[in-house]
Write a protein that holds these residues in place. Structure first.
Motif, PDB file in Angstrom:
ATOM      1  N   GLU A 104       0.796  -1.217   0.000  1.00 43.99           N
ATOM      2  CA  GLU A 104       0.000   0.000   0.000  1.00 43.99           C
ATOM      3  C   GLU A 104       0.834   1.276   0.000  1.00 43.99           C
ATOM      4  OE1 GLU A 104      -2.455  -0.138   3.441  1.00 43.99           O
ATOM      5  OE2 GLU A 104      -0.837   0.315   4.843  1.00 43.99           O
ATOM      6  N   GLY A 105       2.128   1.195   0.384  1.00 44.42           N
ATOM      7  CA  GLY A 105       2.977   2.373   0.396  1.00 44.42           C
ATOM      8  C   GLY A 105       2.945   3.111   1.720  1.00 44.42           C
ATOM      9  N   VAL A 106       3.928   3.963   1.912  1.00 40.43           N
ATOM     10  CA  VAL A 106       4.096   4.643   3.198  1.00 40.43           C
ATOM     11  C   VAL A 106       2.972   5.623   3.464  1.00 40.43           C
ATOM     12  CG1 VAL A 106       5.601   6.178   4.533  1.00 40.43           C
ATOM     13  CG2 VAL A 106       6.597   4.371   3.125  1.00 40.43           C
ATOM     14  N   ALA A 107       2.604   6.427   2.482  1.00 45.54           N
ATOM     15  CA  ALA A 107       1.599   7.470   2.704  1.00 45.54           C
ATOM     16  C   ALA A 107       0.287   6.876   3.193  1.00 45.54           C
ATOM     17  CB  ALA A 107       1.385   8.281   1.423  1.00 45.54           C
ATOM     18  N   ALA A 108      -0.153   5.781   2.597  1.00 46.85           N
ATOM     19  CA  ALA A 108      -1.401   5.148   3.032  1.00 46.85           C
ATOM     20  C   ALA A 108      -1.250   4.526   4.411  1.00 46.85           C
ATOM     21  CB  ALA A 108      -1.819   4.083   2.015  1.00 46.85           C
ATOM     22  N   ALA A 161      10.478  13.087   9.493  1.00 49.81           N
ATOM     23  CA  ALA A 161      10.543  14.140   8.473  1.00 49.81           C
ATOM     24  C   ALA A 161      11.792  13.994   7.612  1.00 49.81           C
ATOM     25  CB  ALA A 161      10.518  15.512   9.144  1.00 49.81           C
ATOM     26  N   GLU A 162      12.903  13.648   8.235  1.00 51.55           N
ATOM     27  CA  GLU A 162      14.155  13.489   7.490  1.00 51.55           C
ATOM     28  C   GLU A 162      14.071  12.319   6.524  1.00 51.55           C
ATOM     29  OE1 GLU A 162      17.147  13.137  10.459  1.00 51.55           O
ATOM     30  OE2 GLU A 162      16.969  15.224  11.125  1.00 51.55           O
ATOM     31  N   LEU A 163      13.481  11.207   6.957  1.00 48.14           N
ATOM     32  CA  LEU A 163      13.389  10.031   6.086  1.00 48.14           C
ATOM     33  C   LEU A 163      12.448  10.301   4.910  1.00 48.14           C
ATOM     34  CD1 LEU A 163      14.302   6.966   5.922  1.00 48.14           C
ATOM     35  CD2 LEU A 163      11.991   6.469   6.711  1.00 48.14           C
ATOM     36  N   LEU A 164      11.274  10.871   5.179  1.00 45.89           N
ATOM     37  CA  LEU A 164      10.320  11.132   4.097  1.00 45.89           C
ATOM     38  C   LEU A 164      10.900  12.105   3.080  1.00 45.89           C
ATOM     39  CD1 LEU A 164       6.957  11.404   6.068  1.00 45.89           C
ATOM     40  CD2 LEU A 164       7.846   9.444   4.802  1.00 45.89           C
ATOM     41  N   ARG A 165      11.627  13.118   3.556  1.00 39.84           N
ATOM     42  CA  ARG A 165      12.245  14.076   2.637  1.00 39.84           C
ATOM     43  C   ARG A 165      13.292  13.391   1.769  1.00 39.84           C
ATOM     44  NH1 ARG A 165      13.273  17.550   6.099  1.00 39.84           N
ATOM     45  NH2 ARG A 165      15.392  16.916   6.651  1.00 39.84           N
ATOM     46  N   GLY A 185      11.687  11.291  -0.880  1.00 38.22           N
ATOM     47  CA  GLY A 185      10.818  11.986  -1.822  1.00 38.22           C
ATOM     48  C   GLY A 185       9.356  11.648  -1.635  1.00 38.22           C
ATOM     49  N   ILE A 186       8.935  11.332  -0.403  1.00 39.61           N
ATOM     50  CA  ILE A 186       7.549  10.962  -0.114  1.00 39.61           C
ATOM     51  C   ILE A 186       6.845  12.152   0.514  1.00 39.61           C
ATOM     52  CG2 ILE A 186       6.060   9.444   1.238  1.00 39.61           C
ATOM     53  CD1 ILE A 186       8.295   7.342   1.126  1.00 39.61           C
ATOM     54  N   SER A 187       5.725  12.544  -0.068  1.00 37.91           N
ATOM     55  CA  SER A 187       4.925  13.639   0.474  1.00 37.91           C
ATOM     56  C   SER A 187       3.762  13.045   1.258  1.00 37.91           C
ATOM     57  CB  SER A 187       4.411  14.526  -0.667  1.00 37.91           C
ATOM     58  OG  SER A 187       3.599  15.552  -0.154  1.00 37.91           O
ATOM     59  N   ALA A 188       3.746  13.310   2.562  1.00 39.98           N
ATOM     60  CA  ALA A 188       2.690  12.743   3.398  1.00 39.98           C
ATOM     61  C   ALA A 188       2.562  13.589   4.658  1.00 39.98           C
ATOM     62  CB  ALA A 188       3.012  11.289   3.772  1.00 39.98           C
ATOM     63  N   THR A 189       1.358  13.575   5.233  1.00 39.73           N
ATOM     64  CA  THR A 189       1.110  14.265   6.496  1.00 39.73           C
ATOM     65  C   THR A 189       1.428  13.320   7.640  1.00 39.73           C
ATOM     66  OG1 THR A 189      -0.657  15.590   5.503  1.00 39.73           O
ATOM     67  CG2 THR A 189      -0.602  15.434   7.913  1.00 39.73           C
ATOM     68  N   LEU A 190       2.261  13.788   8.560  1.00 43.75           N
ATOM     69  CA  LEU A 190       2.681  12.942   9.677  1.00 43.75           C
ATOM     70  C   LEU A 190       1.722  13.063  10.851  1.00 43.75           C
ATOM     71  CD1 LEU A 190       6.565  13.293   9.940  1.00 43.75           C
ATOM     72  CD2 LEU A 190       5.264  11.165   9.723  1.00 43.75           C
ATOM     73  N   PRO A 191       1.101  11.971  11.283  1.00 43.63           N
ATOM     74  CA  PRO A 191       0.294  12.024  12.508  1.00 43.63           C
ATOM     75  C   PRO A 191       1.192  12.277  13.716  1.00 43.63           C
ATOM     76  CG  PRO A 191      -0.159  10.030  11.217  1.00 43.63           C
ATOM     77  CD  PRO A 191       1.077  10.649  10.650  1.00 43.63           C
ATOM     78  N   GLN A 192       0.608  12.824  14.778  1.00 44.36           N
ATOM     79  CA  GLN A 192       1.370  13.083  15.994  1.00 44.36           C
ATOM     80  C   GLN A 192       1.889  11.785  16.598  1.00 44.36           C
ATOM     81  OE1 GLN A 192      -0.717  15.381  18.903  1.00 44.36           O
ATOM     82  NE2 GLN A 192       0.929  15.297  20.407  1.00 44.36           N
ATOM     83  N   GLY A 193       1.050  10.755  16.625  1.00 43.78           N
ATOM     84  CA  GLY A 193       1.473   9.444  17.096  1.00 43.78           C
ATOM     85  C   GLY A 193       1.931   9.430  18.537  1.00 43.78           C
ATOM     86  N   ALA A 206      18.062   7.255   5.248  1.00 45.28           N
ATOM     87  CA  ALA A 206      18.453   8.663   5.223  1.00 45.28           C
ATOM     88  C   ALA A 206      19.563   8.885   6.234  1.00 45.28           C
ATOM     89  CB  ALA A 206      17.262   9.569   5.539  1.00 45.28           C
ATOM     90  N   ALA A 207      20.534   9.692   5.861  1.00 44.19           N
ATOM     91  CA  ALA A 207      21.600  10.079   6.789  1.00 44.19           C
ATOM     92  C   ALA A 207      21.150  11.329   7.541  1.00 44.19           C
ATOM     93  CB  ALA A 207      22.886  10.359   6.030  1.00 44.19           C
TER      94      ALA A 207
END
Length: 315
Positions: A184-188, A209-213, A216-224, A268-269
């Motif tokens: 399903e992918g990360v965003a879903a 945020a560093e990993l998604l950037r 190249g994945i655009s997604a809204t991060l829940p607070q979690g 991601a580094a």
């Protein structure tokens, strides 16, 4: 106030022992327990030492203590001097080949990485180990520790910094979640699964945020859920499920033993890494050399073998 140099006949050895114990424990009460004397005796010895040197050594803040600038200067000389005296006596008695090593380690590193190294130093090197786990430590200037592992960006310092490894962030989940995540992918997945954040030893929780950037994945991060340490975040993900971004090396045992999986192969580094930290003068001590060699052998195998054998790392 002292106006003349202190000669050996006037060295306040008992006061120096009390001062060292109070600086290590940052408490007169705990220092007294360590030395097997009363709290008032420790306090009197420290007051006597302050009179001898003509300077205040501690700032007394209610029930807590903090070293003054004079206290920091003095502890930097007292600790190695007492260690050398102890090592000399033990060498004569053939008791302790390695001496005592006081270490400051990040909490997650201490729990996940340190045990086999410490045991090797203790058993094979004859080194007695004392460990503290401060949340953040940037320098040995204001502590009584002999060596530390710090989580930091590479930087210039007058202390010796040996690189152990640079952090590599990766997405982790339980193996039973891996196939669905790939499908399903990360965003879903972020909208459905529990998102776990870890606040690392530098006080940040920006790994997601560093990993998604980087990916190249655009997604809204829940607070979690936010955990204070990477160890707690990884342990929660392995036990309860959810998605976590953390350092691959800290999670290596969980991955190898099947508790966690890195199903997407994205990384991601962060620019941060784990470094050993030493005072230059302490590198001559046997206990420090034993610990340093063992750590470099374990964590820096890519260094030139001759440099590792000599205890030389990356400064």
């Amino acid at each position: 106030m002292t106006t003349n140099p202190i000669d050996r006949r006037r060295l306040p050895l008992n006061s120096l022992r009390a001062f060292e114990a109070a600086a290590r424990q940052m408490s007169f009460t705990r220092a007294a327990e360590t030395l097997g004397v009363t709290q008032s005796a420790v306090s009197r010895h420290v007051l006597n030492l302050e009179e001898v040197v003509g300077a205040q050594l501690f700032e007394r803040r209610g029930s807590s203590l903090a070293l003054t600038a004079a206290g920091q200067d003095l502890i930097g000389n007292v600790v190695p001097a007492l260690d050398r005296l102890q090592a000399g006596l033990n060498a004569i008695c053939e008791i302790d080949r390695g001496g005592t090593l006081r270490l400051a380690l990040p909490p997650s590193f201490a729990i996940r990485m340190a045990a086999p190294i410490i045991e090797t130093c203790r058993v094979e090197g004859g080194v007695a180990i004392e460990i503290d786990t401060p949340y953040v430590l940037e320098s040995l200037d204001s502590t009584a520790h002999d060596a530390a592992v710090v989580f930091s960006r590479p930087r210039v310092t007058d202390q010796v910094m040996d690189l152990l490894w640079m952090e590599e962030l990766t997405l982790l989940c339980r193996p039973d979640m891996a196939a669905r995540l790939r499908e399903e992918g990360v965003a879903a997945a972020l909208s459905r699964e529990t998102v776990i954040h870890c606040r690392n030893e530098a006080g940040r929780h920006t790994a997601w945020a560093e990993l998604l950037r980087a990916a190249g994945i655009s997604a809204t991060l829940p607070q979690g859920i936010v955990f204070d340490t990477a160890h707690m975040a990884l342990d929660f993900a392995a036990r309860e499920g959810g998605l976590v971004v953390a350092d691959r090396r800290l999670a290596a045992r969980d991955i190898a033993e099947g508790r966690l999986s890195a199903p997407l192969g994205i990384a991601a580094a962060s620019g941060f890494g784990y470094f050993m930290l030493f005072r230059p003068d302490d590198l001559q001590r046997e206990a420090v050399q034993i610990f340093r060699r063992r750590m470099l052998t374990e964590f820096a195998p890519s260094l030139e073998p001759a440099r590792v054998a000599a205890g030389l790392g990356v400064v």
